[in-house]
Design an enzyme around this catalytic site. Structure first.
Site, PDB file in Angstrom:
ATOM      1  N   SER A 167       0.976  -1.351   0.301  1.00 38.33           N
ATOM      2  CA  SER A 167       0.347   0.108   0.241  1.00 38.33           C
ATOM      3  C   SER A 167       0.854   1.196   0.382  1.00 38.33           C
ATOM      4  O   SER A 167       1.704   1.346   0.862  1.00 38.33           O
ATOM      5  CB  SER A 167      -1.039  -0.303   1.179  1.00 38.33           C
ATOM      6  OG  SER A 167      -1.742   1.266   1.382  1.00 38.33           O
ATOM      7  N   TYR A 186      -2.129  -0.735  10.552  1.00 44.12           N
ATOM      8  CA  TYR A 186      -1.671  -1.042   8.647  1.00 44.12           C
ATOM      9  C   TYR A 186      -0.673  -0.185   8.159  1.00 44.12           C
ATOM     10  O   TYR A 186       0.755  -1.387   7.780  1.00 44.12           O
ATOM     11  CB  TYR A 186      -2.652  -0.162   8.437  1.00 44.12           C
ATOM     12  CG  TYR A 186      -3.436  -0.295   6.596  1.00 44.12           C
ATOM     13  CD1 TYR A 186      -3.193  -1.826   6.544  1.00 44.12           C
ATOM     14  CD2 TYR A 186      -3.132   0.339   5.809  1.00 44.12           C
ATOM     15  CE1 TYR A 186      -3.758  -2.511   5.605  1.00 44.12           C
ATOM     16  CE2 TYR A 186      -3.160   0.765   4.415  1.00 44.12           C
ATOM     17  CZ  TYR A 186      -3.139  -1.177   4.246  1.00 44.12           C
ATOM     18  OH  TYR A 186      -3.750  -1.214   2.777  1.00 44.12           O
TER      19      TYR A 186
HETATM   20  N1  LIG Z   1      -8.498  -0.968  -1.220  1.00 42.86           N
HETATM   21  C1  LIG Z   1      -8.215   0.229  -1.063  1.00 42.86           C
HETATM   22  O1  LIG Z   1      -8.329   1.383  -0.991  1.00 42.86           O
HETATM   23  C2  LIG Z   1      -6.223  -0.178  -0.761  1.00 42.86           C
HETATM   24  C3  LIG Z   1      -5.018   0.634  -1.051  1.00 42.86           C
HETATM   25  C4  LIG Z   1      -4.138  -0.685  -1.104  1.00 42.86           C
HETATM   26  C5  LIG Z   1      -3.631  -1.032  -0.368  1.00 42.86           C
HETATM   27  N2  LIG Z   1      -4.762  -2.250  -0.796  1.00 42.86           N
HETATM   28  C6  LIG Z   1      -4.751  -3.629  -0.278  1.00 42.86           C
HETATM   29  O2  LIG Z   1      -5.541  -4.427  -0.785  1.00 42.86           O
HETATM   30  C7  LIG Z   1      -4.945  -5.510  -0.570  1.00 42.86           C
HETATM   31  C8  LIG Z   1      -6.660  -6.175  -0.772  1.00 42.86           C
HETATM   32  O3  LIG Z   1      -7.872  -5.164  -0.241  1.00 42.86           O
HETATM   33  P1  LIG Z   1      -9.281  -4.765  -0.916  1.00 42.86           P
HETATM   34  O4  LIG Z   1      -8.903  -3.105  -1.087  1.00 42.86           O
HETATM   35  O5  LIG Z   1      -9.114  -5.474  -2.074  1.00 42.86           O
HETATM   36  O6  LIG Z   1      -9.852  -5.478  -0.098  1.00 42.86           O
HETATM   37  P2  LIG Z   1     -11.542  -5.803   0.324  1.00 42.86           P
HETATM   38  O7  LIG Z   1     -12.717  -5.996  -1.514  1.00 42.86           O
HETATM   39  O8  LIG Z   1     -12.029  -6.031   1.608  1.00 42.86           O
HETATM   40  O9  LIG Z   1     -10.537  -7.401  -0.153  1.00 42.86           O
HETATM   41  C9  LIG Z   1     -10.014  -8.058   1.202  1.00 42.86           C
HETATM   42  C10 LIG Z   1     -10.080  -9.493   0.510  1.00 42.86           C
HETATM   43  O10 LIG Z   1      -9.435 -10.052   1.597  1.00 42.86           O
HETATM   44  C11 LIG Z   1      -9.893 -11.049   2.152  1.00 42.86           C
HETATM   45  N3  LIG Z   1      -9.693 -11.302   2.977  1.00 42.86           N
HETATM   46  C12 LIG Z   1     -10.253 -10.472   4.259  1.00 42.86           C
HETATM   47  N4  LIG Z   1      -9.636 -10.664   6.119  1.00 42.86           N
HETATM   48  C13 LIG Z   1      -9.528 -12.263   5.647  1.00 42.86           C
HETATM   49  C14 LIG Z   1      -8.470 -13.621   6.443  1.00 42.86           C
HETATM   50  N5  LIG Z   1      -9.034 -13.205   7.815  1.00 42.86           N
HETATM   51  N6  LIG Z   1      -8.664 -14.912   5.470  1.00 42.86           N
HETATM   52  C15 LIG Z   1      -8.299 -14.731   4.284  1.00 42.86           C
HETATM   53  N7  LIG Z   1      -8.695 -13.959   3.302  1.00 42.86           N
HETATM   54  C16 LIG Z   1      -8.960 -12.704   4.045  1.00 42.86           C
HETATM   55  C17 LIG Z   1     -11.383 -10.964   2.434  1.00 42.86           C
HETATM   56  O11 LIG Z   1     -12.102 -11.694   1.531  1.00 42.86           O
HETATM   57  P3  LIG Z   1     -13.394 -12.477   2.787  1.00 42.86           P
HETATM   58  O12 LIG Z   1     -13.770 -11.704   3.401  1.00 42.86           O
HETATM   59  O13 LIG Z   1     -14.448 -13.543   2.343  1.00 42.86           O
HETATM   60  O14 LIG Z   1     -12.096 -13.704   3.734  1.00 42.86           O
HETATM   61  C18 LIG Z   1     -11.589 -10.156   0.669  1.00 42.86           C
HETATM   62  O15 LIG Z   1     -11.414 -11.058  -0.537  1.00 42.86           O
HETATM   63  C19 LIG Z   1      -5.083  -5.429   0.366  1.00 42.86           C
HETATM   64  O16 LIG Z   1      -4.251  -5.933   1.696  1.00 42.86           O
HETATM   65  C20 LIG Z   1      -5.199  -4.035   0.961  1.00 42.86           C
HETATM   66  O17 LIG Z   1      -4.632  -4.076   2.099  1.00 42.86           O
HETATM   67  C21 LIG Z   1      -5.948  -1.847  -0.580  1.00 42.86           C
END
Ligand SMILES: NC(=O)c1ccc[n+]([C@@H]2O[C@H](COP(=O)([O-])OP(=O)(O)OC[C@H]3O[C@@H](n4cnc5c(N)ncnc54)[C@H](OP(=O)(O)O)[C@@H]3O)[C@@H](O)[C@H]2O)c1
Length: 269
Positions: A145, A158
């Site tokens: 991130s 985080y």
């Molecule tokens: N969105 C942003 O603004 C942003 C910015 C920078 C970095 N990121 C990074 O991008 C990555 C993906 O996030 P996203 O933004 O796409 O969010 P998201 O839509 O909430 O996706 C997160 C994913 O992780 C899974 N997950 C969460 N807790 C888990 C657990 N305990 N065990 C297994 N799977 C788990 C969730 O599935 P389940 O709930 O079904 O388990 C979901 O598939 C993350 O690493 C996040 O830190 C996001």
């Protein structure tokens, strides 16, 4: 996996594939011809995604329901990955975030963030690395991130976990330089996903002009992978800023290798 991969590209494991960035990776990697192993906790979502991708693309899609923040879920996933030689790509994407001053972070939230963003990412990397090193090929994509570049006041834990992902990935890149194994760090900025819903900071608080779509985030990151980038910052226009950051980080480390307290501290021993 019950079925051996039939894809020439092998199998891509995507953690956190039930929504957001991981779901788009699943679509794009299936489009490229990878068989998939999708990992997350929500079985209904994984089942629907696996069904859709398998009908759209001639690839084999499996899913594993596992809580990667729990020792049991992580061990089960490691066992599955270690037993499957067809795996050629790991996308370490699952992550969780909580925004707020440190004292408002509960013990459970803290433990989950570190377990998922740090421990699971590291353990899964180690699990595929053993297989990749045996055949001197494979790819790992670690989702960090932009919060890992900077200590933001409401992202102490985080941001710390994502700074770990940055340092961990850079170390691995150096270790594996000159081998057939590639490791890419992707550092999204604000991206429109569900992660914000449970983050304590709804996305409605963010200027929409600074929020990227999941599709753009993943498509740019895959372009960066194809171009051989080590760090892909999808929203960063001026790559020179990243080069300066890397150079300053290297220079800072090197400048500390003196064995002496700096003269400004006035020690006279
Ligand atoms: N969105 C942003 O603004 C942003 C910015 C920078 C970095 N990121 C990074 O991008 C990555 C993906 O996030 P996203 O933004 O796409 O969010 P998201 O839509 O909430 O996706 C997160 C994913 O992780 C899974 N997950 C969460 N807790 C888990 C657990 N305990 N065990 C297994 N799977 C788990 C969730 O599935 P389940 O709930 O079904 O388990 C979901 O598939 C993350 O690493 C996040 O830190 C996001």
């Amino acid at each position: 996996m019950s079925k051996v991969s039939t894809s020439k590209l092998g199998t891509a494991v995507i953690t956190g594939a039930s929504s957001g960035i991981g779901k788009v990776y699943a679509d794009r990697l299936a489009t490229r011809g990878y068989d998939l192993l999708l990992v997350a906790r929500r079985a209904d979502r994984l089942q629907a995604i696996a069904h859709d991708l398998q009908s759209l693309h001639s690839v084999h899609v499996e899913y594993l329901v596992a809580d990667l923040a729990s020792p049991t879920g992580l061990s089960e996933t490691i066992r599955k990955i270690t037993a499957e030689p067809s795996i050629t790509l790991l996308v370490n994407n699952a992550g969780t975030v909580f925004f707020g001053p440190l004292e408002t972070t509960s013990q459970t939230t803290l433990t989950t963030m570190v377990a998922l963003n740090v421990t699971a990412l590291t353990a899964l990397t180690m699990a595929v690395l053993t297989t990749f090193q045996k055949r001197n090929s494979g790819m790992i994509i670690n989702i960090g991130s932009v919060g890992g570049f900077n200590g933001l006041s409401i992202l102490a834990v985080y941001g710390g976990t994502k700074a770990y992902v940055l340092n961990f990935t850079q170390a691995l890149q150096k270790q594996l330089s000159g081998t057939g194994i590639r490791v890419q760090l992707v550092t999204p900025a604000a991206t429109a996903t569900e992660i914000w819903d449970t983050s304590g900071f709804p996305i409605s608080n963010v200027d929409p002009a600074t929020v990227m779509s999941t599709e753009d985030c993943v498509d740019a990151s895959l372009q960066g992978l194809d171009a051989g980038e080590l760090i892909t910052a999808p929203a960063l226009e001026d790559e020179g800023v990243l080069r300066s950051f890397e150079a300053a980080s290297e220079a800072l480390f090197n400048a500390t290798q003196t064995g002496q307290a700096a003269s400004r501290y006035g020690l006279t021993r």
